[in-house]
Design a protein around this motif. Structure first.
Motif: not given
Lengths: 471, 248
Positions: A319-326
């Motif tokens: 999330q910190h890297r701006g990725l979806p993380a889902d």
């Protein structure tokens, strides 16, 4: 004997060592780290053909593959722990870092190390030893037949504690022709000492991975304990006193017994495979003090307690890297893929084994976590319909928790738990995922340490210059 | 209630429809490249127990009229949208099989009022296999897993469509960039893949689902590309579950 031939290649500690060291060399883990990716199609086809053999033949082939890599009893006395330690450190690249880990084997820990680009030195290794004339359901006989080999190993290696282990439930096929000697270092071997001094920077942190899991044992001799049963599908009470599930299991496998006969228990010790033996701590304290390192002790009660911690850490990191993380990758035992976890932007959740308690721990995590769009599941096949095995249907229920894609990865659901091809197909299928993300730079250690110290599942103690603090 | 034929006229072309009128909401099935609704009839029969199920022949295929020249994919999609209107169906679920998936996705993107949900059974064409030779190779490898009873149906379909019609449909399927459209599908979509489908590799089926804003993937183990023909009852149960979940 060469150390690589002494240590079991199918074990958790070695599997994790291979996965992490390959990651630190910038490589993924085809064929559980035992062969090149180019051999995967052939291995996958051959093992796939083995999946179609009659059950008895499959079981024999599985047992024979284990036996083939076990050490003959007369050679056990010539094993030297220093050589094993050198073999371990030889896996890793030479690189100065801010943090290094030593201690318990743990799949979630491997992902923590991968995120930090840090090495982990295992305290425990498995030495399989050939043995004849004992049925799997007779732990007492197993000890009687192999005790002399155990004593020979210990007299040659005063720095080791032997946890002789016998799990007739989950290791049924493997222990048909061999026994499990799990050895734990109680003194820090010279090769570990040298490796850490060369690779951990001054002012760095040495973290002890301390799994507090303990198990009832029989004290056989000084530094020699015998453990009947193991963490997995059956409870401690079932190992000790039997029960309807045990009786049914023994009946299904044609055993003349209805419960196990094992030597009398006279105490509790760190669990053979996962538990940390604290006898190693003074050496680590001394080494850290001498080199100006901080010593941190990361304690957790059971192996899977670390899994949600590291899953959440990865999720926050994405999330910190701006990725979806889902996207979730649920891993099992030694089926681990740190490189593809990061490449596919997956949150790793590691399970000890394919049993019902592990399934429940994953489900519990899914209950608490924000929903995942994708869930991929790697399942280790141990060849046995053991007590407490989670069935394919139960795993399907877990996959149905994904809002978009819930899939078995590399698993032939009809062959499980005798799906030996999954050892080749797990990586092969995982590596075909099309949604990839750039590999990150290593995670910043102070940020990670603060996160770990704040988690309730862990106890975080640090020592620097003789002062101790705990969170 | 059994299967019966019910035709409609769209743009002066008679569109053949096969219907089984179950009690539930409407589902319209669209066939693959070069074939017709023949292969879908067992599935219509199974799902028709619970839903009002149609299988239509696209213009130029099966029992429908042949246009002067083979229609492009978007023209086929326009016909499907007009047919939905003509048949008086209110936002049915559109189910595509193989190339039919490309048609129904095009319908859903350009005629959002035409469908309330989609089912994509074996969505073609994987962008990584987008060449005539690769497609032929995949088709041949997949053929081993299909039911031998489907072959005479395929032959009859190809005879009906003619060589020009069949080649045109395959050409359209290769030219279509379905991956660009999936993100614009605004309705719930079920993606179905046969576990042994050689034309729709698992990573592509996952990518299709990922690109769909409201996609869900179901893998039917052991089945080839034409899941509705190989296991009509199983696919019908899957579709029923999906429709009850999305309340269509």
């Amino acid at each position: 004997m060469k150390p690589g031939r002494v240590v079991a290649s199918f074990d958790s500690a070695t599997g994790m060592l291979r996965a992490l060291s390959r990651f630190l060399h910038g490589r993924d883990v085809p064929l559980i780290g035992q062969g090149p990716a180019t051999a995967e199609p052939v291995a996958s086809a051959l093992l796939g053909a083995a999946n179609m053999l009659p059950r008895r033949l499959q079981e024999r082939a599985y047992a024979a593959s284990g036996w083939a890599e076990a050490v003959p009893p007369h050679k056990v006395g010539s094993i030297r722990s220093d050589e094993l330690a050198r073999w371990v450190t030889g896996h890793y690249p030479r690189r100065r870092g801010q943090v290094a880990f030593v201690g318990s084997a743990n799949g979630a820990l491997i992902h923590l190390c991968a995120a930090l680009a840090a090495p982990w030195l295992p305290q425990t290794l498995l030495i399989p030893v050939r043995r004849r004339g004992v049925r799997p359901d007779e732990p007492r006989e197993d000890l009687r037949h192999t005790r002399a080999a155990g004593q020979a190993l210990l007299s040659a290696n005063p720095d080791l504690v032997l946890h002789h282990m016998h799990d007739a439930n989950q290791d049924r096929l493997m222990i048909a022709g061999m026994t499990y000697f799990r050895v734990k270092w109680r003194r820090l071997p010279a090769a570990y000492r040298r490796y850490l001094e060369e690779n951990l920077a001054p002012g760095g942190t040495l973290v002890v991975a301390d799994c507090g899991l303990r198990w009832p044992v029989t004290e056989v001799d000084t530094r020699y304990v015998f453990q009947h049963g193991a963490l997995g599908g059956a409870t401690r009470d079932e190992y000790q006193n039997g029960g309807p599930r045990v009786a049914d299991y023994l009946r299904r496998y044609g055993s003349p017994h209805r419960r196990w006969d094992y030597p009398p228990v006279d105490g509790q010790r760190p669990e053979a495979e996962w538990g940390f033996e604290p006898g190693l701590l003074p050496d680590l304290q001394e080494l850290a003090a001498r080199n100006g390192w901080r010593l941190a002790r990361m304690s957790f009660a059971e192996p899977e307690h670390l899994s949600p911690v590291i899953a959440d850490l990865y999720r926050e990191w994405y999330q910190h890297r701006g990725l979806p993380a889902d996207r979730l990758l649920a891993e099992c035992f030694l089926l681990l893929e740190p490189w593809w976890t990061l490449r596919s932007g997956s949150v790793p959740y590691w399970m000890v084994f394919n049993s019902e308690p592990s399934r429940a721990s994953l489900t519990g995590y899914l209950d608490r976590a924000d929903p995942f769009e994708e869930i991929r599941l790697l399942l280790f096949s141990h060849g046995v319909e053991s007590v407490g095995l989670a069935t394919i249907e139960r795993w399907r229920e877990v996959l149905a928790r994904a809002s978009k894609i819930g899939v078995f990865t590399g698993i032939d659901t009809r062959a499980y738990p005798r799906d030996f091809a999954s050892l080749a197909r797990a990586h092969r299928e995982l590596a075909q995922i099309r949604a990839t993300v750039p590999m990150p730079l290593p995670m910043d250690w102070p940020t990670a340490e603060k996160y770990l110290a704040d988690r309730d599942e862990l106890q975080w103690d640090t020592e620097a210059n003789g002062n101790t603090s705990a969170r | 209630m059994s299967l019966f034929r019910q035709d409609h006229v769209v743009d002066d072309l008679t569109i053949a429809g096969h219907r089984k009128r179950g009690p539930g909401s409407a589902v319209v099935c669209v066939h693959g490249a070069g074939v017709s609704s023949r292969e879908l009839l067992p599935f219509v029969d199974a799902l028709g127990e619970r839903h009002d199920v149609w299988a239509i022949d696209l213009p130029g295929f099966g029992a429908s009229d042949k246009p002067d020249r083979p229609l492009t994919l978007s023209a086929l999609a326009d016909v499907v949208a007009a047919w939905v209107d003509q048949a008086g169906l209110e936002r049915p679920c559109l189910l595509g099989a193989s190339f039919g998936c490309q048609v129904v996705v095009d319908v859903a993107v350009r005629h959002p009022e035409a469908a309330a949900a989609l089912v994509l059974a074996g969505p073609t064409v994987d962008p990584r296999g987008r060449s005539p030779w690769r497609l032929v190779g995949q088709w041949l490898r997949n053929a081993r897993g299909e039911s031998p009873r489907m072959t005479p149906l395929n032959i009859a379909d190809y005879r009906d469509a003619g060589l020009r019609g069949v080649l045109a449909a395959f050409g359209e399927s290769i030219r279509d960039r379905i991956e660009d459209k999936l993100t614009h599908v605004s309705v719930p979509t079920l993606v179905l893949r046969g576990g042994r489908d050689r034309m729709v590799p698992q990573p592509w089926a996952e990518e299709v689902t990922r690109l769909l804003p409201y996609g869900r993937l179901v893998v039917m183990e052991g089945l080839p590309h034409m899941t509705p023909y190989r296991d009509p009852g199983g696919v019908a149960r899957c579709v029923e579950d999906f429709l009850s979940e999305v309340a269509v």
